[in-house]
Write an enzyme that holds these catalytic residues in place. Structure first.
Site, short mmCIF file in Angstrom:
data_model
loop_
_atom_site.label_atom_id
_atom_site.label_comp_id
_atom_site.label_asym_id
_atom_site.label_seq_id
_atom_site.Cartn_x
_atom_site.Cartn_y
_atom_site.Cartn_z
N HIS A 183 0.88 -1.17 0.00
CA HIS A 183 0.00 0.00 0.00
C HIS A 183 0.92 1.22 0.00
CE1 HIS A 183 -2.93 3.01 0.91
NE2 HIS A 183 -3.87 2.18 1.30
N GLU A 225 -12.47 -1.66 -3.67
CA GLU A 225 -12.54 -0.20 -3.46
C GLU A 225 -11.81 0.50 -4.60
OE1 GLU A 225 -10.54 -0.31 0.37
OE2 GLU A 225 -12.46 -0.25 1.41
N GLU A 243 -14.76 6.58 -1.99
CA GLU A 243 -14.32 6.68 -0.60
C GLU A 243 -13.82 8.09 -0.29
OE1 GLU A 243 -11.55 3.59 0.48
OE2 GLU A 243 -10.93 4.67 2.29
N CYS A 258 -11.49 8.99 1.66
CA CYS A 258 -10.02 9.02 1.61
C CYS A 258 -9.50 9.15 0.17
CB CYS A 258 -9.43 7.74 2.19
SG CYS A 258 -9.55 7.68 3.98
N CYS A 286 -10.01 4.82 8.88
CA CYS A 286 -9.12 5.57 7.99
C CYS A 286 -9.66 6.93 7.58
CB CYS A 286 -8.72 4.73 6.78
SG CYS A 286 -9.93 4.68 5.46
#
Lengths: 642, 642
Positions: free
Chosen positions: A188, A314, A330, A332, A410
């Site tokens: 990530h 996602e 999302e 984020c 998150c």
């Protein structure tokens, strides 16, 4: 500015307008204190965090077991980063003391060789660095580096900075293409951003180089994670190692032309790419960023600035696939989009980037937080249906009301750190001058001028820049003219004198170059209500209309509009009016009153050859970011229209 | 009629019109022979069936292991049932001989106690009857009973009938509410239908009673399967035992008001309920059927007669949730809907049932089969998008082209048995007379009259009934007037004399009662093109228009209409014309030519405040059932409109 600190935009710009300052107050008064309690497991009835306890255990200050996700450490990092920015906005000795104590614990949790990660320190020390694909060690390090840089930038305190410098050294010794190092890359992306922040506050080139290594190495061997998994022989989440697009290892960053895979991973990576392009003046890397930017913002982005069309990973899907009711979008990811846009502006001052930043900030990001700051959305849909959204298969992730923020770790802290450091997204400062990307109210103290912006944006189009020059040189003040403003329709007065700006706009910015003394630039952006049409390739929105006024995207909710939202039909030349909401939750917002046709089924057959009856009515639209604050109901952004 | 056989509608009615007789030829010439080869594993490159081999192994004729699904036996049963009906339509000594041989093997595979199921005989004898929830023993028995009854009905041969009578006896000894029996119910309803077919051909009441037991017992203990699972301690598929609605055990059949759960299980059960209601003159049971009928057909059915909105459990969802592009609408479910409708007609001659039967038959069922009879759809969508349908998450089950039929074992044989026994769905015969439900071309030899129907339905609205009376009594000839015909707009001539029928229509049927001699009734149904509107509660279709002509639902495909289907807009009073297709795959079909607006995006921005440009164009619509026969492309039934 605090002594000993490298000057940064963060310290130079204070947000003052009602809109954003209001959000900052909300974060400082509500979100940060609540979040601290969560991290400390002080809120009853809320899912255990244990994030600080993990650090205490790793530090040897407490007995116990690790608890939480493998990336639980990042919650503490994000909280600290948000706290740092909050301390810049409003000093708070008590909060700073708390943060200092947390940092002391973190320091003690660091291993002798510089390694810092409580999961692997407490629980699986034998597995350190073996599972970059799934285990987020580099991700957590990146977030903690961002926190360390922010805390140093704001307070001048370097304890955490030094902790993370040691961790950076540890990482640098282990990963690279040199003999004896592993050509590792993060599962990530995030370490790149952390290292670049360390570089930003310390000026040490090796951090920049290490960030570049991680970006350049990515995708060179698309099977890196396949091999890593085979080598280690164990899994953590058992994530699909063959979906190379999921974490963007399918090709080198130079070869990637389309935004694919997990959207947050993608935009974090693009942000690092854009920053490296500007730091290294790497034209080829900037070009790669441009290709990805174009694809993402012209084919894979919702009108709200949401990205990621599917819950499955996602992730991005394919061009023009932008379903409204099964969307992911999302919070984020939209925040990451703003990060990316801002770094693109460091390469080229171009209104395209500011436009998207504005779109995401005023719509798809703040929609993630309830107006009272107490609940949060991961997923930001453009259409909801009670009984379907959040309930039926394919829609379960699309909640019709915000759940308590603690259930998602998150998005809330990401909102916090963005809002508390908002100033640096509003302006750029270059050798030539300063550029206002978004006409929000600010007080800014740049090297060559001070600027105070008076603004009631986004509700009011009148914005005044008061400039006090600090140099005898000719300096640029650039002011972004949003792309939704028709050329020639913005009124500009400089020191009271009207000016035709048509010739002075370059790449979406009004460029005013002069020796600034005490000057005033007044702009009036025309805030008329705009009907927005989608490119017809977007199957879901073809033949539909959305509404915007200034940067604000509007939506329609059942609570304001009786009957079924799908039964309304927007017709050409329908009267559109605005109205400032005088009371209640939406006080101060501009609402829209839209004349529309209402269709009504004749009889109650499921299918009929009798056309629905039409009547005229007036609809109320509210800013998209305020949706879902007044109970579960139907909502939609795109209305059937002509 | 063959000697020794109870007279049945199946034997009395021959389908003669081009449309349905064409389908029957296709099935006899292509589908049945191919299917036989599949069952025998004679087609290379096709997934192994092993279904006949399982029977040979269980019969001790061959060595080997069981292979296939736990319900693999039902493939053989369905093939045999289809063969039986085919032999009625067109005798075929070779095919009959093959069927006889298969039946011999089946007989040998039966156990001494009457038990018949190759999976449990070969593979898990110790697990017999322990897992009604998952293991389909009763389901397979039901299908084999249907085959046995059909084979007996057509050929007069009773070998398989006796096999299944022994199995019925075995089942009857084991299950029931009497002392010493188990109060078992099937996990997948079907045994009820098999038993009722045994009753139909033998007249033995105990089969009817046993079917009634299974229906009455269902849902009396909603936890029956939970307890069964706990008791046995092992699982086969590990299906969710707590989703009681999935197989309709959440309440007794009398208490069920909404169509829920797996749609095929549901309609098979409703069919048995309707048949039991008519056999026992059980008003309460009929009322329960009516409630379910109303809910399903007025709130949960696609315009094509498709049912089951979600792939998740192949199930019904909630009222008015009818997404077009993520739909399930399994071919088998629409076939079950026809079964249910037909049994409702045995309770009350009511046009509502014939209307739905017509809708499913001419649209959502035959869409399941490619026009060449070689490939099949499980899922019958109302909108497809290349790159999305069949590919993206949530759309993977919605294939844009029919796969080889061998990949799905249930729908093809279900289509076969329905089409080959179609005659009995077209007519009812009661004490009072006969009722024509669908004006298809037929030759029928009823007890009280012979009727020949000349028809080129569904393309032509002119239908002529030639009647030859066989009795001196006044007898009814009832002719269904479809609900899409406006009252008064159907022209009727009796022996050449025009008749106003307004007063003679009861519950959707023109009732002609007289002593029939040699008479002729001619009807002309007005076949104008109809715009269809959905109830506005259907979110996906509100503000949209679909097109029908007669019973045929139309759709638009990319291959006929350049550009993007979503860019077309149907406007009020747009010219609509019809055209008979003169050549190619759709030869003989009536196509529609619809004037429409075409929108075109100005520029290539994703979002813009410039309205799309509009031009006039003419669209071509084709019968829905023909879609997907000319390559992968966009398709939609519901078009944006006014």
């Amino acid at each position: 500015m605090k002594e000993g600190l490298k000057s940064s935009l963060l310290n130079k710009i204070k947000v003052t307008d009602k809109f954003w300052r209001g959000y900052q107050e909300l974060v400082m008064n509500t979100v940060i204190p609540y979040q601290k309690k969560i991290l400390n497991d002080e809120i009853p009835g809320v899912e255990k965090s244990h994030a600080l306890a993990n650090f205490r255990i790793a530090a040897g200050l407490e007995e116990g077991e690790f608890y939480g996700m493998v990336f639980q450490d990042s919650d503490v990092a994000k909280w600290l980063e948000g706290v740092a920015y909050a301390l810049e906005v409003r000093p708070d000795a008590e909060l700073e003391e708390r943060a200092d104590k947390v940092i002391e614990i973190i320091e003690k949790a660091q291993q002798d060789d510089g390694y810092l990660n409580t999961f692997f320190t407490i629980k699986e020390p034998e597995h350190r660095w073996q599972n970059l694909q799934e285990c987020h060690e580099l991700y957590c390090a990146g977030h903690m580096m961002e926190a360390a840089a922010a805390y140093y930038e704001v307070t001048g305190k370097d304890r955490l900075l030094h902790v993370m410098e040691r961790m950076a050294e540890h990482i640098g010794k282990r990963f690279g293409t040199e003999e004896g190092k592993e050509p590792g890359i993060p599962g990530h992306q995030e370490i790149e951003l952390g290292l670049l922040r360390l570089y930003e506050v310390t000026g040490k080139e090796n951090y920049k180089d290490l960030a570049r290594y991680f970006i350049e190495q990515r995708g060179k061997d698309p099977d890196y994670f396949v091999k890593e998994r085979k080598k280690r022989g164990w899994v953590h989440f058992d994530m699909d190692v063959h979906n190379r697009e999921y974490n963007q290892v399918h090709a080198t960053v130079y070869e990637q032309k389309e935004a694919v895979g997990h959207s947050v991973r993608a935009v974090y990576m693009y942000t690092a790419m854009a920053e490296l392009a500007s730091l290294y003046k790497d034209e080829k890397l900037y070009q790669a960023c441009c290709d990805l930017w174009e694809n993402m913002t012209q084919k894979r982005m919702y009108i709200t600035g949401g990205i990621g069309s599917t819950v499955d990973g996602e992730a991005f899907t394919i061009d023009y696939d932008l379903p409204n009711d099964t969307v992911y979008a999302e919070t984020c990811a939209s925040i990451g989009l703003v990060f990316f846009a801002r770094k693109m502006l460091d390469n080229v001052i171009d209104g395209r980037y500011a436009d998207v930043m504005e779109r995401a900030l005023y719509n798809g990001i703040i929609s993630g937080m309830q107006l009272d700051g107490k609940r949060f959305f991961y997923v930001n849909p453009l259409e909801t249906e009670p009984g379907v959204s959040g309930k039926l298969y394919g829609y379960k992730h699309v909640l019709p009301e915000r759940p308590g923020w603690y259930t998602c770790a998150c998005c809330p802290p990401n909102v916090v750190r963005l809002l508390m450091s908002l100033g640096k997204y509003l302006w750029s400062e270059t050798e030539e001058g300063v550029y206002s990307h978004i006409p929000a109210g600010t007080e800014a103290h740049f090297d060559k001028m001070d600027v105070t912006v008076e603004s009631n944006y986004p509700w009011d189009g009148r914005v005044t820049y008061h400039i006090t020059g600090k140099t005898e040189e000719e300096t640029i003040l650039g002011i972004h003219i949003p792309s939704w403003v028709r050329p020639g329709s913005v009124q500009v007065r400089i020191n009271g004198k009207e000016k035709n700006i048509t010739a002075d706009v370059e790449k979406g910015y009004l460029i005013l170059k002069r020796v600034w003394e005490n000057d005033e630039v007044e702009l009036v952006f025309p805030m008329k209500i705009r009907k927005i049409y989608t490119n017809l390739k977007v199957r879901e929105d073809a033949g539909c209309v959305a509404f915007m006024r200034g940067p604000i995207v509007y939506c329609f909710e059942g609570v304001d509009n009786p009957g079924l939202l799908q039964s309304y039909h927007i017709f050409e030349d329908a009267k559109m009016e605005e109205e400032v909401c005088k009371e209640g939750l939406l006080e101060g917002c501009v609402l829209l009153k839209i004349k529309a046709r209402k269709l009504e089924t004749v009889g109650d057959s499921l299918y009929s050859d009798i056309a629905p009856v039409r009547t005229l009515t007036t609809l109320t639209a509210v800013p998209y970011y305020t949706w879902g604050n007044r109970g579960e109901n139907q909502m939609r952004v795109w209305m059937r229209g002509e």
